[in-house]
Design an enzyme around this catalytic site. Sequence first.
Site, PDB file in Angstrom:
ATOM      1  N   HIS A 103      -3.745  -5.430   1.028  1.00 20.35           N
ATOM      2  CA  HIS A 103      -3.423  -5.759   2.424  1.00 20.35           C
ATOM      3  C   HIS A 103      -3.808  -7.208   2.725  1.00 20.35           C
ATOM      4  O   HIS A 103      -4.553  -7.831   1.971  1.00 20.35           O
ATOM      5  CB  HIS A 103      -4.186  -4.840   3.382  1.00 20.35           C
ATOM      6  CG  HIS A 103      -3.682  -3.434   3.425  1.00 20.35           C
ATOM      7  ND1 HIS A 103      -2.482  -3.093   4.016  1.00 20.35           N
ATOM      8  CD2 HIS A 103      -4.210  -2.282   2.943  1.00 20.35           C
ATOM      9  CE1 HIS A 103      -2.299  -1.784   3.910  1.00 20.35           C
ATOM     10  NE2 HIS A 103      -3.326  -1.270   3.256  1.00 20.35           N
ATOM     11  N   CYS A 142       0.825  -1.209   0.000  1.00 22.01           N
ATOM     12  CA  CYS A 142       0.000   0.000   0.000  1.00 22.01           C
ATOM     13  C   CYS A 142       0.863   1.265   0.000  1.00 22.01           C
ATOM     14  O   CYS A 142       1.475   1.580  -1.012  1.00 22.01           O
ATOM     15  CB  CYS A 142      -0.985  -0.026   1.163  1.00 22.01           C
ATOM     16  SG  CYS A 142      -2.368   1.128   0.933  1.00 22.01           S
TER      17      CYS A 142
END
Length: 464
Positions: free
Chosen positions: A409, A327
């Site tokens: 994630h 991310c």
Amino acid sequence: MNNISIFGTSSDAGKSTLTFVIAKIIQDMGFSVAPFKAQNVSNNAFVCDDKSEIAVAQYFQAQILGVKTSYHLNPVLLKSGRGSAASLIVEGKVVTNKDVREYYRDLDLLKPAVKRSFEYLDAKYDVVVCEGAGSPVELNLMDKDLSNIFIADYYNTKIILIANIEKGGVFASIYGVYNLLPKKLRQNVIGVIVNKFRGDLTLFDEGIRIIEEDFKIPVLGVLPYKPFNFGFEDSQSLKNYIQNKDKAIINVAVISYPYMSNFNDFEPLVSDYNINLEFIEANIPLDKYQMIILPGSKLVIKDLQWLKKTGLFKSIKDYKNEIFGICGGYEMLFNFLDDKYSLENEKPTKEEGFSFIDDIMIFKKEKTLEKKEYKIFDCSVKGFEIHHGKSAKYPLYYENKNIKGTFVHAIFDNDNLRDKIFKKIDKRYKSFNFETHKQEAISDFILELKKKLNVEKIKKSLYE
């Protein structure tokens, strides 16, 4: 039936953990149970089944209970924002960036959202276990306390106090919090749980007598300190993890920058006996590590500037082994990061990245919230996305030689991908079923604590 509020007599008392423990115990009695926290302050969030965003603690609690996840579990979430502001997420969606003083001034405007969510859960489940926040008796803020006072008073919940004995001052914290509560709430206190006791529990027998006879507060149990490597909510809980390193064959470094987020991405690596996981906060030699991970970040450009200031930027730039970005860490791998709408910074900011990936990462106003199965790195994986960054060339992931990165994630929760990545580093790597390991560890943890609690008194309070 009565709902229950979990109040801590201090911060870090163990409210999040005891919320799921007590909720699971009640569920095992045959009742339907949901967790709830009116307002949470956390940079660690998950995407729910309804594509909304809530704090990791409530998501984790719901997972344990097998409850479908939605914004109702955590209707108000605050995350770090630019300057003195915080990113305000209401009913699962970003509303605005608010100055903290402005947030408290307008707090009454959030009560309808909190009430809608609580009443939705109350109608759907037999019992709602409501986690409080910090201390419930910050006298200057009690009229602005959504998670503790507002819920307990408005919905007349029964209250369990959680006291952390590990840090000292447990008697003062119990007595002080109990006696500073409004009379109505004092009358709803079921009792107190003394948490994180180290050593022989019988050494606290006199402590129990003092609390029950002198303070007139029932003691529901004294719980031993038990390491728990799941549901990491903040940097403090992350640093308390316990890892068995005796059989470790791969050294992995996670760069722990100031605004690091989504600590839960590393729970599988903490549990993995093949891996020695270390969190790096200074510019130390990186030669001993076979992999460096750049984790998520709530303020990516600020963390990138921190890397440059500490010298870690150059060290990582010169590093020749595996580099993996997740991310915010993925965004740092690009040529430039462009926050032209000032989403994370006080003014439009463009910052040079590591230039491992030949493209510009542009922060868009519309936030991506996604949860699904992905096809990345030649693997099918389950995960979720929370990000403003957008890349035209590499919208989801990138892989070239020793550089890998993705917006997804919970990437290491997937056994197949973990196996592929770490076997490339060392053929001796042996994978394991992380989900099975996690469920067994959680069940054992709850069972061990249940033995120390007055379960009958908790059950009785549901009807009183």
